[in-house]
Design an enzyme around this catalytic site. Structure first.
Site, PDB file in Angstrom:
ATOM      1  N   HIS A 318      47.444 -43.798 -38.831  1.00 28.61           N
ATOM      2  CA  HIS A 318      47.632 -43.800 -37.381  1.00 28.61           C
ATOM      3  C   HIS A 318      48.785 -42.877 -37.046  1.00 28.61           C
ATOM      4  O   HIS A 318      49.759 -42.808 -37.792  1.00 28.61           O
ATOM      5  CB  HIS A 318      47.942 -45.227 -36.893  1.00 28.61           C
ATOM      6  CG  HIS A 318      47.761 -45.394 -35.429  1.00 28.61           C
ATOM      7  ND1 HIS A 318      48.736 -45.053 -34.520  1.00 28.61           N
ATOM      8  CD2 HIS A 318      46.704 -45.840 -34.706  1.00 28.61           C
ATOM      9  CE1 HIS A 318      48.281 -45.292 -33.304  1.00 28.61           C
ATOM     10  NE2 HIS A 318      47.054 -45.765 -33.386  1.00 28.61           N
ATOM     11  N   ASP A 376      40.544 -50.104 -35.957  1.00 35.31           N
ATOM     12  CA  ASP A 376      39.114 -49.861 -36.149  1.00 35.31           C
ATOM     13  C   ASP A 376      38.595 -50.369 -37.488  1.00 35.31           C
ATOM     14  O   ASP A 376      37.383 -50.417 -37.691  1.00 35.31           O
ATOM     15  CB  ASP A 376      38.826 -48.355 -36.053  1.00 35.31           C
ATOM     16  CG  ASP A 376      39.040 -47.862 -34.644  1.00 35.31           C
ATOM     17  OD1 ASP A 376      38.551 -48.531 -33.725  1.00 35.31           O
ATOM     18  OD2 ASP A 376      39.699 -46.831 -34.463  1.00 35.31           O
TER      19      ASP A 376
HETATM   20  N1  ACO Z   1      42.571 -40.779 -45.360  1.00 32.26           N
HETATM   21  C1  ACO Z   1      43.194 -39.954 -46.233  1.00 32.26           C
HETATM   22  N2  ACO Z   1      44.325 -39.292 -45.941  1.00 32.26           N
HETATM   23  C2  ACO Z   1      44.862 -39.465 -44.726  1.00 32.26           C
HETATM   24  C3  ACO Z   1      44.272 -40.301 -43.776  1.00 32.26           C
HETATM   25  C4  ACO Z   1      43.088 -40.980 -44.114  1.00 32.26           C
HETATM   26  N3  ACO Z   1      42.488 -41.792 -43.240  1.00 32.26           N
HETATM   27  N4  ACO Z   1      45.014 -40.285 -42.645  1.00 32.26           N
HETATM   28  C5  ACO Z   1      46.034 -39.464 -42.884  1.00 32.26           C
HETATM   29  N5  ACO Z   1      45.956 -38.964 -44.143  1.00 32.26           N
HETATM   30  C6  ACO Z   1      46.912 -38.069 -44.800  1.00 32.26           C
HETATM   31  C7  ACO Z   1      46.805 -36.643 -44.295  1.00 32.26           C
HETATM   32  O1  ACO Z   1      45.905 -35.890 -45.061  1.00 32.26           O
HETATM   33  C8  ACO Z   1      48.230 -36.172 -44.437  1.00 32.26           C
HETATM   34  O2  ACO Z   1      48.473 -35.925 -45.796  1.00 32.26           O
HETATM   35  P1  ACO Z   1      49.484 -34.725 -46.233  1.00 32.26           P
HETATM   36  O3  ACO Z   1      50.804 -35.070 -45.653  1.00 32.26           O
HETATM   37  O4  ACO Z   1      49.427 -34.740 -47.715  1.00 32.26           O
HETATM   38  O5  ACO Z   1      48.895 -33.460 -45.647  1.00 32.26           O
HETATM   39  C9  ACO Z   1      49.052 -37.397 -44.070  1.00 32.26           C
HETATM   40  O6  ACO Z   1      48.218 -38.528 -44.418  1.00 32.26           O
HETATM   41  C10 ACO Z   1      49.441 -37.466 -42.611  1.00 32.26           C
HETATM   42  O7  ACO Z   1      48.276 -37.435 -41.834  1.00 32.26           O
HETATM   43  P2  ACO Z   1      48.072 -36.613 -40.491  1.00 32.26           P
HETATM   44  O8  ACO Z   1      46.677 -36.075 -40.430  1.00 32.26           O
HETATM   45  O9  ACO Z   1      49.200 -35.639 -40.311  1.00 32.26           O
HETATM   46  O10 ACO Z   1      48.252 -37.765 -39.416  1.00 32.26           O
HETATM   47  P3  ACO Z   1      47.864 -37.689 -37.906  1.00 32.26           P
HETATM   48  O11 ACO Z   1      48.862 -38.506 -37.189  1.00 32.26           O
HETATM   49  O12 ACO Z   1      47.653 -36.279 -37.444  1.00 32.26           O
HETATM   50  O13 ACO Z   1      46.417 -38.394 -37.876  1.00 32.26           O
HETATM   51  C11 ACO Z   1      44.734 -40.034 -37.713  1.00 32.26           C
HETATM   52  C12 ACO Z   1      46.233 -39.714 -37.535  1.00 32.26           C
HETATM   53  C13 ACO Z   1      43.879 -39.025 -36.927  1.00 32.26           C
HETATM   54  C14 ACO Z   1      44.459 -41.441 -37.155  1.00 32.26           C
HETATM   55  C15 ACO Z   1      44.392 -39.966 -39.208  1.00 32.26           C
HETATM   56  O14 ACO Z   1      45.162 -40.904 -39.930  1.00 32.26           O
HETATM   57  C16 ACO Z   1      42.905 -40.183 -39.474  1.00 32.26           C
HETATM   58  O15 ACO Z   1      42.118 -39.237 -39.379  1.00 32.26           O
HETATM   59  N6  ACO Z   1      42.500 -41.449 -39.800  1.00 32.26           N
HETATM   60  C17 ACO Z   1      41.100 -41.758 -39.978  1.00 32.26           C
HETATM   61  C18 ACO Z   1      40.415 -41.883 -38.632  1.00 32.26           C
HETATM   62  C19 ACO Z   1      40.779 -43.174 -37.917  1.00 32.26           C
HETATM   63  O16 ACO Z   1      40.784 -44.251 -38.489  1.00 32.26           O
HETATM   64  N7  ACO Z   1      41.056 -43.041 -36.598  1.00 32.26           N
HETATM   65  C20 ACO Z   1      41.390 -44.180 -35.736  1.00 32.26           C
HETATM   66  C21 ACO Z   1      42.766 -44.064 -35.190  1.00 32.26           C
HETATM   67  S1  ACO Z   1      43.212 -45.503 -34.322  1.00 32.26           S
HETATM   68  C22 ACO Z   1      42.517 -45.331 -32.829  1.00 32.26           C
HETATM   69  O17 ACO Z   1      42.191 -44.301 -32.321  1.00 32.26           O
HETATM   70  C23 ACO Z   1      42.279 -46.547 -32.117  1.00 32.26           C
END
Ligand code: ACO
Length: 441
Positions: A318, A376
């Site tokens: 998140h 979620d």
């Molecule tokens: N699976 C694997 N790796 C992940 C995940 C994941 N679900 N989420 C984040 N990471 C990793 C990224 O690759 C990144 O790694 P790095 O630092 O080695 O490059 C690190 O964790 C940070 O992640 P970001 O993408 O920079 O985080 P951001 O804040 O941009 O994204 C998001 C947040 C979009 C929710 C992301 O965690 C994601 O795509 N999760 C899966 C989708 C999801 O569950 N969305 C629901 C969100 S809650 C809502 O809307 C109600």
């Protein structure tokens, strides 16, 4: 950046000094302090005084507004609505009360609650001509596509609540949207399965009415399970608002131009649709089904960690929470209650989800990046068990989030300092160049 100045609150004279190391120019930035949360550097005068912009795509370090509605402490995993914790609201309150709280700032008295419930109840029917809208869609249209269209179309039907300068019209529009959203959502579902539309009933609660309009058919009596109605209501509470997320920011940006509230909420629904936001609950279920068995969890975890593989663990991570999403904790509990009530205690997807969660929470990759289950992760399992098709999951999220969008929109419109949202950019394209005629290209 070096912080200077003495203590005090938002009104105090704390400043921070920004120094451009190339030119040596210095700028004093006021430091603002909210009632909770980190301090905030006020850069509003930056461009006027220096000609420079800040660069923050994704808005990870940007506060786009001042708001008194919802507070999140991502490190602690804390979510407060008007100061009340989401856990307490989910346990003791109901969705109508939470709607009132978000819109008006305080929990309602008994009389206020009755009056509010009556206002919401008596707006739940749709203009009959809206039915033609539904019939104009293809049967296999995604219900989110139907919802974006139908909610946008409300502005063509309710002209008497589109004058945003009139507080009474703003309130009527707010009530109309909260009230009509379950009707629109249920109709989108009925249309997709080819069943007749079921009209709302004023003797039912908000959650009961939605279940009734979705699952009842004219040919037989529909009995509403109190456990499922309570679970539905709780899901609505947990999704009601979440500060300045992508869809709420979309609503505020759309509204900042003076657009009517129905159009703004339609914009919010479009933003929520994406899999990185509200579409994630559908994606979680699809992922669990793809994993299929506990034995395959390690394989999928490796894929989630592999930067060359686009696969991510859906329902994990998140932008704000770097701890367990408190809403996921409540839903984990609800998942067990709902599956027990439905006699699906041994649901293999729930087992798989819990095992996946356990393994991921022990894995260094997820621990180091503070990736925890989000709201979620469990909601899809509950909704599936209740009989909702996957395509409806995000629709339910939109239904519940409508009150948050409306409350945030209202707060913005009522802010005397409100201006149109108009970000700038770091331009990386060509400089000026002469036009090349077609025969010379
Ligand atoms: N699976 C694997 N790796 C992940 C995940 C994941 N679900 N989420 C984040 N990471 C990793 C990224 O690759 C990144 O790694 P790095 O630092 O080695 O490059 C690190 O964790 C940070 O992640 P970001 O993408 O920079 O985080 P951001 O804040 O941009 O994204 C998001 C947040 C979009 C929710 C992301 O965690 C994601 O795509 N999760 C899966 C989708 C999801 O569950 N969305 C629901 C969100 S809650 C809502 O809307 C109600």
């Amino acid at each position: 950046m070096e912080q200077t100045g003495g203590g005090g609150s938002a009104a105090s004279q704390k400043t921070a000094t920004l120094t451009d190391n190339e030119t040596g120019d210095q700028l004093e930035l006021p430091v603002l302090e909210g009632s909770l949360g980190p301090r905030v550097y006020d850069i509003r005068k930056l461009h006027g005084q220096t000609g420079a912009f800040t660069y923050d795509p994704g808005f990870t370090s940007t506060g786009s507004c001042a708001s008194a509605i919802t507070f999140i402490d991502g490190e602690k995993g804390q979510l407060l609505h008007r100061g009340y914790s989401i856990e307490e609201l989910a346990e003791n309150s109901d969705f109508m009360e939470v709607c009132y709280l978000l819109l008006h700032g305080e929990l309602p008295t008994r009389e206020e609650k009755a009056e509010f419930e009556s206002a919401i109840t008596y707006h739940s029917m749709l203009h009959e001509q809206m039915l033609y809208f539904f019939r104009g869609f293809r049967r296999d249209a995604h219900p989110m596509a139907v919802m974006v269209g139908a909610v946008g179309a409300l502005s063509a039907f309710y002209h008497d609540s589109t004058d945003i300068t009139d507080p009474h019209q703003r309130m009527v529009a707010s009530h109309r949207m909260i009230s009509k959203m379950p009707t629109i959502a249920a109709m989108a579902y009925k249309f997709s399965v080819g069943q007749p539309f079921i009209y709302p009933r004023n003797d039912l609660s908000y959650a009961e009415n939605f279940l009734y309009m979705t699952f009842a058919v004219p040919t037989e009596e529909y009995t509403i399970s109190p456990t499922l109605a309570r679970a539905m209501d709780r899901i609505f509470i947990l999704h009601a608002d979440h500060e300045q997320n992508a869809s709420t920011s979309t609503v505020r940006i759309a509204g900042s131009s003076g657009a009517n509230p129905f159009a703004c909420i339609a914009a919010g629904i479009a933003s929520l649709w994406g899999p990185a936001h509200g579409g994630a609950n559908q994606a979680v279920l699809e992922m669990l089904e793809e994993i299929g068995h506990k034995d395959r969890i390690p394989e999928f975890l490796e894929r989630a960690k592999d930067k060359n593989d686009p696969f991510r663990l859906m329902g994990f991570g998140h932008r704000v929470y770097k701890n367990y999403d408190p809403r996921a904790q409540v839903l984990r509990q609800s998942a067990h209650e709902v599956l027990d009530e439905l006699g699906k205690r041994d649901d293999p997807l729930l087992d798989l989800a819990m095992e996946l969660e356990r393994i991921a929470l022990e894995d260094d990759y997820f621990v180091e990046r503070k990736l925890f289950p989000n709201v979620d992760f469990y909601s899809g399992i509950i909704l599936k068990a209740m009989g909702f098709p996957r395509s409806m999951f995000t629709v339910l999220f939109a239904l519940a989030r409508t009150v948050g969008w409306v409350a945030q929109w209202k707060e913005m419109i009522e802010d005397p300092g409100q201006r149109i949202s108009r970000p700038r950019q770091l331009y990386t394209g060509y400089g000026p160049r002469p036009y090349v005629p077609l025969d010379q290209r």
